[in-house]
Design a protein around this motif. Structure first.
Motif, short mmCIF file in Angstrom:
data_model
loop_
_atom_site.label_atom_id
_atom_site.label_comp_id
_atom_site.label_asym_id
_atom_site.label_seq_id
_atom_site.Cartn_x
_atom_site.Cartn_y
_atom_site.Cartn_z
N ARG A 276 0.92 -1.24 -0.07
CA ARG A 276 0.09 0.09 -0.06
C ARG A 276 0.84 1.40 0.09
O ARG A 276 2.11 1.04 0.45
CB ARG A 276 -0.81 -0.07 1.30
N ALA A 277 0.39 2.12 -0.59
CA ALA A 277 1.23 3.55 -0.65
C ALA A 277 0.87 4.30 0.63
O ALA A 277 -0.29 4.38 1.15
CB ALA A 277 0.96 4.31 -1.85
N LEU A 278 1.99 4.97 1.17
CA LEU A 278 1.78 5.61 2.21
C LEU A 278 2.09 7.19 1.74
O LEU A 278 2.85 7.43 1.14
CB LEU A 278 3.03 5.27 3.14
N GLY A 279 1.30 8.11 2.10
CA GLY A 279 1.43 9.51 1.54
C GLY A 279 2.10 10.20 2.73
O GLY A 279 3.17 9.58 3.36
N SER A 280 1.61 11.46 3.05
CA SER A 280 2.35 12.17 4.18
C SER A 280 1.93 11.83 5.54
O SER A 280 1.99 12.59 6.61
CB SER A 280 2.33 13.52 4.11
N ARG A 281 1.01 10.66 5.70
CA ARG A 281 0.49 10.31 7.16
C ARG A 281 -0.45 11.10 7.74
O ARG A 281 -0.62 11.01 9.00
CB ARG A 281 1.69 9.65 7.96
N HIS A 282 -1.31 11.95 7.03
CA HIS A 282 -1.90 12.94 7.72
C HIS A 282 -3.53 12.29 7.86
O HIS A 282 -4.34 12.94 8.49
CB HIS A 282 -2.26 14.25 6.91
N SER A 283 -3.78 11.05 7.43
CA SER A 283 -5.01 10.78 7.69
C SER A 283 -5.03 10.09 9.05
O SER A 283 -4.30 9.90 9.93
CB SER A 283 -5.38 9.25 6.74
N PHE A 284 -6.44 10.17 9.71
CA PHE A 284 -6.53 9.97 11.05
C PHE A 284 -7.03 8.64 11.54
O PHE A 284 -7.70 8.37 12.51
CB PHE A 284 -7.66 11.18 11.60
N ILE B 98 0.14 18.32 2.91
CA ILE B 98 -0.07 16.66 2.60
C ILE B 98 0.18 16.43 1.10
O ILE B 98 0.37 17.28 0.54
CB ILE B 98 -1.74 16.92 2.40
N SER B 99 0.29 15.21 1.02
CA SER B 99 0.86 14.82 -0.29
C SER B 99 -0.07 14.83 -1.30
O SER B 99 -1.47 14.70 -1.02
CB SER B 99 1.46 13.32 -0.12
N LEU B 100 0.28 14.81 -2.74
CA LEU B 100 -0.59 15.08 -3.68
C LEU B 100 -1.46 13.78 -3.92
O LEU B 100 -2.85 14.00 -3.78
CB LEU B 100 -0.06 15.26 -5.15
N ALA C 203 -6.54 10.78 -3.05
CA ALA C 203 -7.08 9.42 -2.92
C ALA C 203 -8.23 9.42 -1.87
O ALA C 203 -9.33 8.68 -1.91
CB ALA C 203 -6.01 8.44 -2.18
N THR C 204 -8.34 10.62 -0.94
CA THR C 204 -9.25 10.61 -0.01
C THR C 204 -10.39 11.78 -0.37
O THR C 204 -11.33 11.93 0.57
CB THR C 204 -8.83 11.01 1.36
N GLY C 205 -10.22 12.44 -1.33
CA GLY C 205 -11.27 13.64 -1.82
C GLY C 205 -11.18 14.76 -0.83
O GLY C 205 -12.08 15.40 -0.69
N THR C 206 -9.95 14.96 -0.58
CA THR C 206 -9.59 16.05 0.55
C THR C 206 -10.11 17.53 -0.37
O THR C 206 -10.06 17.49 -1.70
CB THR C 206 -8.12 16.15 0.79
N HIS C 207 -10.62 18.40 0.47
CA HIS C 207 -11.15 19.72 -0.22
C HIS C 207 -10.82 20.86 0.67
O HIS C 207 -10.21 20.64 1.79
CB HIS C 207 -12.83 19.42 -0.12
N GLY C 208 -11.07 22.03 -0.14
CA GLY C 208 -10.90 23.33 0.65
C GLY C 208 -12.40 23.82 1.07
O GLY C 208 -13.19 23.05 1.35
#
Ligand SMILES: Cc1cc2nc3c(=O)[nH]c(=O)nc-3n(C[C@H](O)[C@H](O)[C@H](O)COP(=O)(O)OP(=O)(O)OC[C@H]3O[C@@H](n4cnc5c(N)ncnc54)[C@H](O)[C@@H]3O)c2cc1C
Length: 419
Positions: free
Chosen positions: A40-48, A109-111, A116-121
């Motif tokens: 599995r890919a690990l991004g910048s680990r900001h998911s909770f 946070i990584s691109l 991948a999680t639908g992060t938004h502003g």
């Protein structure tokens, strides 16, 4: 290297993968993928939560992967390394006179992890950050390099895909000419005005956020990011703040982006926190729920009804708007969205007790949880919320028939084979 005892940013998840690999070439990456049954890919680990983990398997960090950044001015896109952080890409684009349409509250946070999680502003006319994706390059379970572009049959299912389809190596994002934004904060908005005029308030300016601790008779703050000189901006009964504010009233505002109507480039105004402020770890956890914008005022009333239970566990709640999109697993799929975000104190057991009841109460609005934050729903509750969920499962099973990219999270939340 074993990752046991390595944690996510918030420290509320200890990774259970056996090791982390940091490939430097796509060839090396392909070998890691095909050589291991669980990756599995690990991004910048900001998911909770445990979304980015791979129990007993291999995690792949892409920060050292040698893939190029290419700006295609004719097509108005940038192809960027998947492991790059938004803040770094934003600075690179600004130096070229270019911009992204929006940013999240944190630029670190990584691109690929963000998409991948639908992060938004925020912004009633702004889609999530994933809606800027024009293409993806990924290494599939078979070790093949797959390139998907907007308009391709599987594309809408592959952008917000929870790391379940493969390891993304490059992301293409829409770019536009750089632009200026100014920011104004209004304090102490009357509660009844916010409740009844919620959509009008969230429609003001370019990007708008409401912040409240649910402990006062008023809504603490309204942040409006707008084009310089936008005279339609108003405070809806709130008082213009004469000093810079932190989203949590009373906290030092040193690290927040400039306010007080001082114009600046998009990348220095759209996030709430300055690029150079890099919190390496957090003393907080987060949850967020997405409802159809038309249900926003009713959902606001429901959340307000939980104020007594929420407030003692909360740092701050943020309410934002997101434009509708076509990405199958996006929180804003098919509906203009109001998002209710909670920054909680690190008291996860107590938070989860409240969430069980809050999620049940918001279920009448078909509220979708943010994939990267803390929630209690499982696959049974999640699947009916996404009209294209079965199409996503078909795509996932086609690209990953042996379940190489599955993990405890997808078993619980996507497949419903674990609780
Ligand atoms: C302080 C803070 C502020 C935040 N603000 C916001 C906000 O404003 N708006 C919002 O919507 N969210 C926000 N979030 C949530 C955050 O944006 C998401 O959790 C996001 O997914 C984190 O990205 P990441 O790179 O850390 O991914 P990770 O948490 O490392 O991974 C998330 C998912 O992405 C997958 N992934 C990562 N890289 C790849 C790749 N190369 N290929 C395939 N899959 C990959 C992982 O496998 C995993 O499934 C915030 C989080 C924090 C800690």
């Amino acid at each position: 290297m074993r990752v046991t005892a390595e944690r996510n940013w918030a420290g509320n998840h200890v990774f259970t993968a056996d090791r982390v690999e940091r490939p430097t070439t796509v060839e090396e990456l392909r070998g890691i993928v095909t050589g291991n049954p669980r990756v599995r890919a690990l991004g910048s680990r900001h998911s909770f939560n445990d979304l980015a983990d791979s129990a007993g398997g291999v995690l792949i960090e892409l920060g050292e992967l040698d893939v190029p950044l290419d700006i295609d001015r004719d097509a108005s896109i940038v192809w960027a390394p998947a492991g790059m952080r938004y803040g770094d890409l934003a600075s690179t684009l600004q130096a070229e006179g270019l911009a992204l349409h929006n940013l999240a509250s944190l630029p670190h946070i990584s691109l690929a992890g963000t998409v991948a999680t639908g992060t938004h502003g925020s912004g009633i006319r702004n889609g999530s950050l994933a809606t800027a994706v024009a293409g993806l390059e990924l290494v599939t379970a078979a070790g093949e390099v797959l390139v998907l572009r907007r308009g391709d049959a599987d594309f809408d299912g592959a952008v917000v895909s929870l790391g379940a389809l493969g390891i993304v190596t490059r992301v293409a994002l829409d770019v536009q000419p750089t632009f200026q934004i100014e920011q104004r904060v209004f304090v102490d908005l009357p509660m009844d005005v916010v409740e009844t005029r919620l959509l009008e308030i969230l429609g003001v300016g370019y990007s708008t956020s409401l912040f409240t601790r649910w402990s006062e008779p008023t809504i603490d703050q309204l942040w409006v990011k707008s084009e310089p000189g936008d005279d339609s901006v108003q405070g809806f009964g709130g008082t213009p703040s004469a000093v810079a504010m932190h989203p949590i009233a009373g906290v030092d505002a040193r690290f927040t982006t400039d306010q007080l109507q001082s114009p600046g480039p998009w990348l220095d105004r759209l996030p709430h926190f300055k690029l150079e402020f890099t919190p390496s770890a957090g003393e907080e956890i987060q949850s967020e729920f997405f409802v159809d914008a038309s249900d926003g005022p009713a959902a606001f009333a429901v959340v307000k009804g939980f104020a007594d239970r929420i407030a003692p566990l909360l740092f701050v709640c943020e309410i934002r708007a997101i434009a509708a999109d076509d990405l199958w697993l996006s929180g804003a799929y098919g509906r203009p969205t109001v998002a209710f975000h909670f920054t909680w104190q690190s008291r996860e057991d107590e938070v989860r007790e409240v969430l069980v009841d809050l999620e049940a109460a918001l279920a009448e609005f078909g509220a979708r949880p943010h994939w990267g934050k803390v929630f209690t729903a499982g696959a049974e509750q999640i699947r009916p919320l996404y009209p294209r969920f079965d199409a996503f499962l078909e795509l996932r099973d086609r690209l990953d028939p042996e379940g190489r990219f599955r993990n405890d999270y997808t078993d619980r939340v996507i497949d419903g084979t674990a609780s």
